[in-house]
Design an enzyme around this catalytic site. Structure first.
Site, mmCIF file in Angstrom:
data_model
loop_
_atom_site.group_PDB
_atom_site.id
_atom_site.type_symbol
_atom_site.label_atom_id
_atom_site.label_comp_id
_atom_site.label_asym_id
_atom_site.label_seq_id
_atom_site.Cartn_x
_atom_site.Cartn_y
_atom_site.Cartn_z
ATOM 1 N N HIS A 156 -27.901 37.044 -0.966
ATOM 2 C CA HIS A 156 -28.777 36.486 -0.305
ATOM 3 C C HIS A 156 -28.509 35.659 -1.854
ATOM 4 O O HIS A 156 -29.380 35.105 -2.379
ATOM 5 C CB HIS A 156 -29.759 36.966 0.182
ATOM 6 C CG HIS A 156 -29.376 37.485 1.225
ATOM 7 N ND1 HIS A 156 -29.344 36.773 2.756
ATOM 8 C CD2 HIS A 156 -30.307 39.019 1.058
ATOM 9 C CE1 HIS A 156 -29.258 38.081 3.805
ATOM 10 N NE2 HIS A 156 -29.941 39.303 3.038
ATOM 11 N N SER A 277 -16.818 17.313 -20.998
ATOM 12 C CA SER A 277 -16.947 15.641 -19.663
ATOM 13 C C SER A 277 -16.311 15.029 -20.954
ATOM 14 O O SER A 277 -16.725 14.680 -21.796
ATOM 15 C CB SER A 277 -18.097 15.695 -19.411
ATOM 16 O OG SER A 277 -18.917 14.686 -19.494
ATOM 17 N N LYS A 283 -21.177 19.166 -22.750
ATOM 18 C CA LYS A 283 -20.656 19.852 -21.353
ATOM 19 C C LYS A 283 -19.379 20.649 -21.883
ATOM 20 O O LYS A 283 -18.772 20.251 -22.688
ATOM 21 C CB LYS A 283 -19.889 18.604 -20.017
ATOM 22 C CG LYS A 283 -21.435 18.233 -19.539
ATOM 23 C CD LYS A 283 -22.361 19.279 -18.987
ATOM 24 C CE LYS A 283 -21.833 19.829 -16.915
ATOM 25 N NZ LYS A 283 -21.130 18.730 -16.006
ATOM 26 N N GLU A 290 -12.893 26.358 -10.373
ATOM 27 C CA GLU A 290 -13.719 25.203 -9.984
ATOM 28 C C GLU A 290 -12.216 24.893 -8.247
ATOM 29 O O GLU A 290 -12.651 24.632 -7.497
ATOM 30 C CB GLU A 290 -14.412 24.522 -9.640
ATOM 31 C CG GLU A 290 -15.594 24.301 -10.330
ATOM 32 C CD GLU A 290 -16.260 23.341 -10.991
ATOM 33 O OE1 GLU A 290 -15.763 22.206 -11.308
ATOM 34 O OE2 GLU A 290 -16.553 24.055 -11.704
ATOM 35 N N GLN A 322 11.463 23.940 10.427
ATOM 36 C CA GLN A 322 11.780 23.480 9.009
ATOM 37 C C GLN A 322 10.508 22.744 8.709
ATOM 38 O O GLN A 322 10.471 22.742 7.451
ATOM 39 C CB GLN A 322 12.815 21.624 9.682
ATOM 40 C CG GLN A 322 12.550 21.546 8.491
ATOM 41 C CD GLN A 322 14.044 19.869 8.064
ATOM 42 O OE1 GLN A 322 15.889 20.802 8.222
ATOM 43 N NE2 GLN A 322 13.822 18.963 8.469
ATOM 44 N N LYS A 325 8.740 25.371 5.739
ATOM 45 C CA LYS A 325 8.807 25.738 4.370
ATOM 46 C C LYS A 325 8.082 24.970 2.599
ATOM 47 O O LYS A 325 7.194 25.747 3.088
ATOM 48 C CB LYS A 325 10.419 24.981 3.857
ATOM 49 C CG LYS A 325 11.928 26.742 4.297
ATOM 50 C CD LYS A 325 12.569 26.107 4.313
ATOM 51 C CE LYS A 325 13.407 24.878 5.545
ATOM 52 N NZ LYS A 325 12.924 25.584 6.879
HETATM 53 N N1 ARG Z 1 16.980 22.575 7.435
HETATM 54 C C1 ARG Z 1 17.024 23.324 8.750
HETATM 55 C C2 ARG Z 1 15.765 24.170 8.418
HETATM 56 O O1 ARG Z 1 15.347 24.061 7.482
HETATM 57 C C3 ARG Z 1 17.845 24.387 8.960
HETATM 58 C C4 ARG Z 1 18.480 24.733 10.418
HETATM 59 C C5 ARG Z 1 18.702 23.203 11.030
HETATM 60 N N2 ARG Z 1 19.343 23.608 12.396
HETATM 61 C C6 ARG Z 1 19.723 23.193 13.270
HETATM 62 N N3 ARG Z 1 19.962 23.197 14.485
HETATM 63 N N4 ARG Z 1 19.326 22.136 13.311
HETATM 64 O O2 ARG Z 1 14.932 24.830 9.211
#
Ligand code: ARG
Length: 458
Positions: A156, A277, A283, A290, A322, A325
């Site tokens: 605590h 600062s 500071k 942080e 998509q 990513k």
């Molecule tokens: N740029 C697409 C992705 O990142 C690739 C696959 C696309 N496939 C499709 N059938 N549109 O998912």
């Protein structure tokens, strides 16, 4: 860039839609892995007689040329391309003509993107693994220097029982050991090859999925083609592992932020790893820690993005995917950035042993030991606990500590108290005697150091 699928359409795609649809701005970073996957595919097509050996070799050479040109800066991505896969295939056809058009035989972008992400993440995991291991080893080395450095342990955020700095640090080593294990485990489960799944339903060509899997260093082909193109569990798993790494760094960061405050003064950050600062000349701020604490939020956000993106998707591929990513790349980038900054910050900070010790000497951190003293003389723990609580209250009212409370006050509570109580509640004894397995006593910590050494393989 002209669309490969333009044949079915009577109009060009709207410019805004094209930009909206395109992923090359963020999947361009997978160019190496895309080429690696295509080379394996072209090799297999040639070996299986689906395309001629000659065409296969020409495609492979063409792909290698594209790779070299991207890397030496002579070939730039066309940002109007739909994605990195289309860009590379179009470039191959530019260079080879009709031969280039044979590469996509018996393949879909759906299995192509699935294989690319796996290859890309596999490399990234290796890099992150090395960084986290380096951090764990740095903490281990710091712990080795502080097996005798007494500090308060907290619950605590109240001083609770005495520990050593090494003991505290080794708790983080254990968290990182688990993180390393999780990364390894994720990589293992991820290492199956979706190539040959086609768009979703496999292919009518007599392909050799084992060969492409082997060429790309995968354990085996994925067992089901629908799963092959629609599985993104590995992104979620990796993000989970990354979120936990960030959680550990964030908890450590929070402690460092406290420890370098004037109220604690347990450590001082090196000037190269602190900031000032704009208005307050005195500071020295722990901005790095942080930021790490703050960035943990976005890595967790990436995890939620992935889980939410997947949860309503019917089989098999959907364009929603998509979105995987940017989320997982953001998590990766930030974890790498954080670990790379955290490690040198930690190894350069100065530890103020004296302040740690002084803090441990206050706050009745030895109260449990006082109760244990009575227990060892035969009193039931609950009674000993109650007596010690009363003594603590007496100390507080008289502005004393258990060390300075006169023996008469002790003996008023029970005759079991004798002169040796002071020895039993001294800070040295309190730490030295906590030698249960995993505890803070220097002897117990030495064993933990041994364990950590083995776990880290150093
Ligand atoms: N740029 C697409 C992705 O990142 C690739 C696959 C696309 N496939 C499709 N059938 N549109 O998912």
């Amino acid at each position: 860039m002209a669309k490969m699928w333009a044949g079915r359409f009577s109009k060009e795609v709207d410019e805004t839609v094209n930009a909206f649809n395109s992923s090359i701005a963020f999947d361009g970073r997978m160019y190496r892995h895309d080429i690696q996957g295509s080379i394996a595919h072209a090799t297999m097509l040639g070996d299986c007689g689906i395309i001629t050996k000659e065409d296969s070799l020409a495609i492979i050479e063409g792909l290698k040329g594209i790779l070299a040109d991207i890397e030496n800066g002579t070939l730039e991505f066309d940002m109007t391309a739909e994605d990195i896969h289309m860009f590379i295939e179009a470039e191959l056809t530019n260079r080879l003509g009709d031969v280039g058009k044979r590469l996509h035989t018996s393949r879909s972008r759906n299995d192509q993107v699935a294989v690319d992400i796996r290859l890309y993440l596999r490399d990234e995991i290796e890099e992150i693994y090395a960084l986290v291991k380096e951090l764990a080893v740095s903490i281990y080395n710091l712990a080795k220097e502080h097996t005798e450095t007494v500090m308060p342990g907290y619950t605590h955020l109240q001083r609770a029982q005495p520990i050593t700095f090494a003991h505290h640090l080794l708790a983080y080593v254990q968290m990182l050991v688990r993180d390393l294990d999780r990364l390894k485990d994720t990589a293992k489960r991820m290492n199956y090859c979706p190539l040959g799944s086609g768009a979703l339903a496999g292919t009518t060509y007599k392909i050799n999925r084992k060969q492409t899997a082997e060429l790309l260093g995968f354990t085996a082909p994925m067992a089901n083609s629908l799963d092959g193109v629609s599985d993104r569990d590995f992104c979620v798993e990796l993000n989970c592992a990354l979120s936990l790494i960030m959680t550990h760094l964030s908890r450590f960061s929070e402690e460092i932020i406290m420890w370098c405050s004037w109220e604690f003064k347990f450590i001082e950050l090196d000037d190269a790893y602190a900031t000032g600062s704009s208005i307050m000349p005195q500071k020295k701020n722990p901005d790095i820690t942080e930021l790490i604490r703050g960035k943990t939020g976005r890595v967790n956000g990436d995890l939620v993005t992935l889980l939410t993106m997947l949860k309503g998707l019917p089989l098999a591929y959907n364009k929603d995917m998509q979105e995987d990513k940017e989320a997982i790349f953001d998590a990766i980038d930030n974890v790498k950035l954080c670990v790379k900054t955290f490690t040198p910050m930690l190894t350069t900070m100065r530890v103020n042993k004296e302040n740690m010790r002084n803090a441990a000497a206050k706050g009745f951190i030895n109260a449990t030991d006082c109760a244990d003293y009575l227990v060892k003389k035969g009193m039931p723990f609950r009674d000993a606990y109650k007596i010690t609580g009363t003594l603590v209250a007496e100390c507080i009212s008289k502005d004393l500590t258990l060390e300075t409370l006169p023996l008469e006050s002790y003996q008023k509570m029970t005759e079991l108290f004798t002169e040796d109580v002071y020895e039993a509640i001294s800070l040295e004894t309190c730490v030295k005697e906590r030698k249960s397995e995993g505890g803070p006593a220097p002897d117990a910590v030495k064993l933990q150091l041994e364990t950590a050494k083995q776990q880290l393989g150093i």
